[in-house]
Motif scaffolding. Structure first.
Motif, short mmCIF file in Angstrom:
data_model
loop_
_atom_site.label_atom_id
_atom_site.label_comp_id
_atom_site.label_asym_id
_atom_site.label_seq_id
_atom_site.Cartn_x
_atom_site.Cartn_y
_atom_site.Cartn_z
N ALA A 199 0.76 33.78 -27.93
CA ALA A 199 1.94 33.49 -26.57
C ALA A 199 3.09 33.09 -27.32
O ALA A 199 4.23 33.78 -26.87
CB ALA A 199 1.32 32.59 -25.67
N SER B 272 6.56 36.08 -27.18
CA SER B 272 7.67 35.74 -26.26
C SER B 272 8.87 35.58 -27.01
O SER B 272 10.22 35.35 -26.44
CB SER B 272 7.32 34.38 -25.55
N ALA C 282 5.74 33.07 -22.37
CA ALA C 282 4.75 32.45 -22.93
C ALA C 282 3.40 32.12 -22.42
O ALA C 282 2.30 32.60 -22.53
CB ALA C 282 4.99 31.31 -23.91
N THR D 263 1.92 35.35 -21.08
CA THR D 263 0.93 35.85 -22.17
C THR D 263 -0.42 35.14 -22.28
O THR D 263 -1.47 35.87 -22.51
CB THR D 263 1.76 35.75 -23.62
#
Length: 298
Positions: A154, A158, A186, A189
């Motif tokens: 994540a 990002s 993030a 994700t």
């Protein structure tokens, strides 16, 4: 539509290059769309009501190449694991149709070309992506040493938020709104990767590979709901910091509602349902993009 188009290109390609297109997952575009979208959010935010078409095209092409390089490295590192999992056993490196050396050379080539493409926007953008390469290529090892590899993924995926902003502005001096978008991306994700990981949880448990599915277990949907609130919160925070117009908020709320619907609907014990929800996550990203555009135009 994009999936069918990409799969068609791979299917019709000559035998000599088809395995390399499979290695870069060109037949499965969801991954690079998920990587690209946070970058597009930031690019739109930086552009205001005057979209920078060149920057958007550069970001899209580079996203395919960077993700392709990451997939090639991932497949080299995971080749023995992939050969023991039904869903991944046919991948080119795991099946032996592409050797380790050629796969790594292909990864390097894609990484270099991606930097050249990004330099068309400005050199600073290429530098931002280059600094992310060690983190991108370290991710496959996280599944072996870190209990929550999705958290690392994540943070890495990002980074394309910063790339999108720099592609438009030429600056690496980021306002708070960019960090808010980074947080939103993030947490998003964490959602789609956790859903994705449930496809292989039985194989992962047997082989000893770590994943969000095994970490969260039966509490996965509770955690997904928390991440959804934080993701949408990051997007809303970013929009408020840039003084977007009234239209931003109802469309952003629609994105949040759609994400909640996906989480409620997915059956985490059925791989097909997990895959469908993973792919459908792209619509959340597009709705967020539409919210930002609407807000800047209203």
């Amino acid at each position: 539509m994009l999936h069918k188009l990409s799969a068609g290109v791979v299917t019709r390609s000559p035998d000599s290059i088809r395995d390399y297109l499979l290695l870069m997952r060109l037949d499965r575009p969801t991954g690079y769309v998920l990587y690209l979208l946070p970058g597009l959010w930031a690019a739109v935010l930086a552009s205001g009501n005057r979209p920078d078409v060149r920057a958007l095209v550069v970001l899209a092409v580079a996203a395919v190449l960077v993700r392709g390089a990451a997939c090639a490295v991932n497949d080299v590192v995971d080749r023995e694991v992939d050969s023991r999992v039904a869903r991944t056993v046919s991948r080119p490196v795991a099946s032996g149709t592409i050797g380790v050396r050629n796969a790594l050379l292909f990864a390097v080539a894609q990484g270099v070309v991606a930097l050249l493409v990004l330099a068309v926007a400005n050199v600073a953008t290429a530098v931002v992506v280059a600094t992310s390469y060690p983190l991108i290529f370290a991710y496959p090892y996280m599944k072996r040493i870190f209990v929550w590899p999705s958290a690392f993924l994540a943070l890495v995926m990002s980074i394309y938020v910063f790339v999108g902003w720099t592609a438009v502005t030429g600056s690496a001096d980021y306002p708070l709104a960019v960090y808010a978008l980074y947080a939103g991306g993030a947490f998003w994700t964490l959602i789609h990767d956790a859903i994705y990981s449930h496809q292989d949880k039985e194989f992962d448990r047997r082989i000893g590979v770590r994943s969000s599915a095994l970490l969260f277990g039966d509490a996965t949907k509770v955690w997904l709901a928390v991440f959804a609130v934080l993701s949408v919160g990051g997007v809303l925070w970013a929009g408020s910091l840039v003084a977007t117009g009234w239209a931003f908020y109802p469309v952003a709320a629609l994105a949040g509602g759609y994400l909640a619907y996906l989480i409620a609907r997915v059956d985490l014990d059925k791989p097909k349902s997990c895959w469908d929800a993973f792919v459908a996550n792209t619509y959340f990203g597009w709705i967020v993009l539409a919210a930002l555009v609407a807000g800047l135009l209203s």
